[in-house]
Design a protein around this motif. Structure first.
Motif, PDB file in Angstrom:
ATOM      1  N   THR A  35       0.802  -1.099   0.001  1.00 36.58           N
ATOM      2  CA  THR A  35      -0.142  -0.022  -0.084  1.00 36.58           C
ATOM      3  C   THR A  35       0.852   1.400   0.084  1.00 36.58           C
ATOM      4  O   THR A  35       1.737   1.322   0.899  1.00 36.58           O
ATOM      5  CB  THR A  35      -0.748  -0.122   1.236  1.00 36.58           C
ATOM      6  OG1 THR A  35      -1.713  -1.251   1.327  1.00 36.58           O
ATOM      7  CG2 THR A  35      -2.061   1.092   1.388  1.00 36.58           C
ATOM      8  N   PRO A  36       0.765   1.893  -0.840  1.00 32.61           N
ATOM      9  CA  PRO A  36       1.590   3.357  -1.068  1.00 32.61           C
ATOM     10  C   PRO A  36       1.575   4.269   0.056  1.00 32.61           C
ATOM     11  O   PRO A  36       0.290   4.270   0.922  1.00 32.61           O
ATOM     12  CB  PRO A  36       0.897   3.977  -2.113  1.00 32.61           C
ATOM     13  CG  PRO A  36       0.397   2.886  -3.075  1.00 32.61           C
ATOM     14  CD  PRO A  36      -0.080   2.230  -2.131  1.00 32.61           C
ATOM     15  N   ASP A  37       2.508   4.958   0.643  1.00 35.61           N
ATOM     16  CA  ASP A  37       2.501   5.738   1.810  1.00 35.61           C
ATOM     17  C   ASP A  37       1.559   6.892   1.317  1.00 35.61           C
ATOM     18  O   ASP A  37       0.880   7.743   2.183  1.00 35.61           O
ATOM     19  CB  ASP A  37       3.805   6.181   2.288  1.00 35.61           C
ATOM     20  CG  ASP A  37       4.473   5.148   2.831  1.00 35.61           C
ATOM     21  OD1 ASP A  37       4.146   4.566   3.815  1.00 35.61           O
ATOM     22  OD2 ASP A  37       5.500   4.534   2.134  1.00 35.61           O
ATOM     23  N   LEU A  38       1.593   7.460  -0.055  1.00 32.91           N
ATOM     24  CA  LEU A  38       1.083   8.586  -0.649  1.00 32.91           C
ATOM     25  C   LEU A  38       0.625   8.325  -1.899  1.00 32.91           C
ATOM     26  O   LEU A  38       1.655   7.782  -2.804  1.00 32.91           O
ATOM     27  CB  LEU A  38       1.890   9.823  -0.386  1.00 32.91           C
ATOM     28  CG  LEU A  38       1.310  11.080  -0.982  1.00 32.91           C
ATOM     29  CD1 LEU A  38       0.069  11.634  -0.418  1.00 32.91           C
ATOM     30  CD2 LEU A  38       2.431  12.374  -0.773  1.00 32.91           C
ATOM     31  N   CYS A  39      -0.514   8.613  -2.478  1.00 30.34           N
ATOM     32  CA  CYS A  39      -0.960   8.496  -3.770  1.00 30.34           C
ATOM     33  C   CYS A  39      -1.360   9.990  -4.176  1.00 30.34           C
ATOM     34  O   CYS A  39      -2.253  10.459  -3.435  1.00 30.34           O
ATOM     35  CB  CYS A  39      -2.107   7.476  -4.027  1.00 30.34           C
ATOM     36  SG  CYS A  39      -2.854   7.734  -5.849  1.00 30.34           S
ATOM     37  N   ILE A  40      -0.854  10.581  -5.189  1.00 34.51           N
ATOM     38  CA  ILE A  40      -0.962  11.988  -5.570  1.00 34.51           C
ATOM     39  C   ILE A  40      -1.738  11.834  -7.046  1.00 34.51           C
ATOM     40  O   ILE A  40      -0.978  11.379  -7.793  1.00 34.51           O
ATOM     41  CB  ILE A  40       0.192  12.718  -5.769  1.00 34.51           C
ATOM     42  CG1 ILE A  40       0.529  13.174  -4.182  1.00 34.51           C
ATOM     43  CG2 ILE A  40      -0.235  14.036  -6.341  1.00 34.51           C
ATOM     44  CD1 ILE A  40       1.646  13.889  -4.024  1.00 34.51           C
ATOM     45  N   PHE A  41      -3.055  12.155  -7.179  1.00 30.68           N
ATOM     46  CA  PHE A  41      -3.699  12.094  -8.267  1.00 30.68           C
ATOM     47  C   PHE A  41      -3.789  13.561  -8.957  1.00 30.68           C
ATOM     48  O   PHE A  41      -4.149  14.594  -8.458  1.00 30.68           O
ATOM     49  CB  PHE A  41      -5.290  11.643  -8.323  1.00 30.68           C
ATOM     50  CG  PHE A  41      -5.849  11.595  -9.499  1.00 30.68           C
ATOM     51  CD1 PHE A  41      -5.612  10.616 -10.596  1.00 30.68           C
ATOM     52  CD2 PHE A  41      -6.881  12.693  -9.771  1.00 30.68           C
ATOM     53  CE1 PHE A  41      -6.317  10.763 -11.769  1.00 30.68           C
ATOM     54  CE2 PHE A  41      -7.486  12.799 -10.888  1.00 30.68           C
ATOM     55  CZ  PHE A  41      -7.223  11.755 -11.992  1.00 30.68           C
ATOM     56  N   LEU A  42      -2.998  13.623 -10.161  1.00 36.67           N
ATOM     57  CA  LEU A  42      -2.991  15.068 -10.743  1.00 36.67           C
ATOM     58  C   LEU A  42      -4.096  15.044 -11.937  1.00 36.67           C
ATOM     59  O   LEU A  42      -4.309  14.328 -12.777  1.00 36.67           O
ATOM     60  CB  LEU A  42      -1.554  15.119 -11.789  1.00 36.67           C
ATOM     61  CG  LEU A  42      -0.348  14.962 -10.908  1.00 36.67           C
ATOM     62  CD1 LEU A  42       0.924  15.098 -12.051  1.00 36.67           C
ATOM     63  CD2 LEU A  42      -0.264  15.895  -9.637  1.00 36.67           C
ATOM     64  N   ASP A  43      -5.074  15.981 -11.578  1.00 38.53           N
ATOM     65  CA  ASP A  43      -6.336  15.998 -11.950  1.00 38.53           C
ATOM     66  C   ASP A  43      -6.343  17.205 -13.239  1.00 38.53           C
ATOM     67  O   ASP A  43      -6.381  18.444 -12.811  1.00 38.53           O
ATOM     68  CB  ASP A  43      -7.653  16.297 -11.063  1.00 38.53           C
ATOM     69  CG  ASP A  43      -8.826  16.192 -11.679  1.00 38.53           C
ATOM     70  OD1 ASP A  43      -9.024  15.422 -12.801  1.00 38.53           O
ATOM     71  OD2 ASP A  43      -9.855  16.578 -11.062  1.00 38.53           O
ATOM     72  N   VAL A  44      -6.371  16.666 -14.405  1.00 38.42           N
ATOM     73  CA  VAL A  44      -6.363  17.459 -15.596  1.00 38.42           C
ATOM     74  C   VAL A  44      -7.384  17.223 -16.620  1.00 38.42           C
ATOM     75  O   VAL A  44      -7.954  16.139 -16.594  1.00 38.42           O
ATOM     76  CB  VAL A  44      -4.892  17.447 -16.387  1.00 38.42           C
ATOM     77  CG1 VAL A  44      -5.103  18.282 -17.526  1.00 38.42           C
ATOM     78  CG2 VAL A  44      -3.809  17.892 -15.601  1.00 38.42           C
ATOM     79  N   ASN A  45      -8.028  18.215 -16.923  1.00 39.77           N
ATOM     80  CA  ASN A  45      -9.108  18.198 -17.894  1.00 39.77           C
ATOM     81  C   ASN A  45      -8.886  17.329 -18.999  1.00 39.77           C
ATOM     82  O   ASN A  45      -7.818  17.609 -19.832  1.00 39.77           O
ATOM     83  CB  ASN A  45      -9.566  19.529 -18.486  1.00 39.77           C
ATOM     84  CG  ASN A  45     -10.725  19.711 -19.445  1.00 39.77           C
ATOM     85  OD1 ASN A  45     -10.881  18.917 -20.491  1.00 39.77           O
ATOM     86  ND2 ASN A  45     -11.532  20.808 -19.176  1.00 39.77           N
ATOM     87  N   PRO A  46      -9.470  16.447 -19.566  1.00 36.17           N
ATOM     88  CA  PRO A  46      -9.298  15.169 -20.417  1.00 36.17           C
ATOM     89  C   PRO A  46      -9.195  15.928 -21.648  1.00 36.17           C
ATOM     90  O   PRO A  46      -8.289  15.301 -22.664  1.00 36.17           O
ATOM     91  CB  PRO A  46     -10.663  14.232 -20.225  1.00 36.17           C
ATOM     92  CG  PRO A  46     -11.189  14.521 -18.959  1.00 36.17           C
ATOM     93  CD  PRO A  46     -10.825  15.870 -18.588  1.00 36.17           C
ATOM     94  N   ALA A  47      -9.966  16.928 -22.235  1.00 40.16           N
ATOM     95  CA  ALA A  47      -9.675  17.509 -23.462  1.00 40.16           C
ATOM     96  C   ALA A  47      -8.281  18.079 -23.406  1.00 40.16           C
ATOM     97  O   ALA A  47      -7.650  18.022 -24.490  1.00 40.16           O
ATOM     98  CB  ALA A  47     -10.890  18.552 -23.560  1.00 40.16           C
ATOM     99  N   THR A  48      -7.725  18.934 -22.344  1.00 39.13           N
ATOM    100  CA  THR A  48      -6.428  19.379 -22.372  1.00 39.13           C
ATOM    101  C   THR A  48      -5.560  18.209 -22.473  1.00 39.13           C
ATOM    102  O   THR A  48      -4.466  18.321 -23.236  1.00 39.13           O
ATOM    103  CB  THR A  48      -6.158  19.882 -21.304  1.00 39.13           C
ATOM    104  OG1 THR A  48      -7.086  20.988 -20.834  1.00 39.13           O
ATOM    105  CG2 THR A  48      -4.775  20.544 -20.876  1.00 39.13           C
ATOM    106  N   CYS A  49      -5.633  17.130 -21.874  1.00 39.55           N
ATOM    107  CA  CYS A  49      -4.905  15.839 -22.003  1.00 39.55           C
ATOM    108  C   CYS A  49      -4.670  15.360 -23.444  1.00 39.55           C
ATOM    109  O   CYS A  49      -3.720  15.197 -23.982  1.00 39.55           O
ATOM    110  CB  CYS A  49      -4.954  14.673 -21.176  1.00 39.55           C
ATOM    111  SG  CYS A  49      -4.877  15.253 -19.380  1.00 39.55           S
TER     112      CYS A  49
END
Length: 203
Positions: free
Chosen positions: A128-142
């Motif tokens: 289990t990770p000590d920390l998970c960071i989700f980088l939330d970017v607009n799908p259209a931008t991606c």
């Protein structure tokens, strides 16, 4: 920051994970940390097969894909020389580009998300990770970023609507897991420096 931490960076393709991982690693090394950067799919045999499936947009069964990713992940964790567990034991902070959260979000588009979560989370060898960071970017931008650098989109990059579905899956499973895991969702539509500062704040 204490040593031997396992940090996962997640997000859609084109969200800026690779850039932020390099920046985070540099910041931690400046603090005197030993840092190991890794990614999924891996460079092991199963990982190479998975990368070929993705790059060639092979329409493999989603349950098969999920099982292959689990096998690759277990090799990633347990490999005696270059596994995540080995690096953690040797005092490295491990930063991983994608982990089981991606399996839940991506393979969950056309399989049973609960089953994908179960085979991963109930596995005795899973870390289990000590920390998970989700980088939330607009799908259209991606999608725009991907189209600008790739001649041919990979399996999960074919349309903005598919990427929106994957983002929705991410937010669903991360919300469910936030009760038991250390998960942070960051608005990564901002500038690179602002995103980096926020990542460092949580790390």
């Amino acid at each position: 920051m204490e040593k031997n931490k396992f940090i996962v960076i997640e997000g859609l393709d084109g969200c800026g994970k690779s850039t932020q991982i390099q920046r985070l690693a540099a910041a931690l090394r400046t603090r005197g940390e030993k840092v190991h950067i890794t990614a999924e799919p891996t460079n092991f045999e199963t990982g190479a097969y998975l990368r070929r499936i993705l790059a060639e947009s092979q329409e493999k069964d989603m349950y098969l894909q999920a099982a292959l990713f689990l096998a690759d992940r277990l090799e990633h964790i347990t490999h005696p020389e270059s596994g995540i567990a080995r690096y953690l034991k040797d005092g490295y902070t491990v930063i991983c580009d994608r982990y089981y959260y991606s399996s839940f979000a991506y393979q969950g588009t056309a399989s049973d998300i609960d089953w994908v979560m179960k085979i991963n989370l109930d596995c005795a060898q899973m870390l289990t990770p000590d920390l998970c960071i989700f980088l939330d970017v607009n799908p259209a931008t991606c999608k725009q970023r991907i189209d600008a650098v790739r001649e041919k989109p990979e399996l999960y990059e074919k349309s903005t609507s598919l990427m929106k579905n994957i983002r929705d899956n991410f937010l669903n499973v991360l919300g469910r897991l936030q009760k038991t895991q250390n998960i942070v969702i960051i608005d990564a539509n901002k500038g690179l420096d602002d995103v980096e500062k926020e990542i460092l704040k949580y790390v």
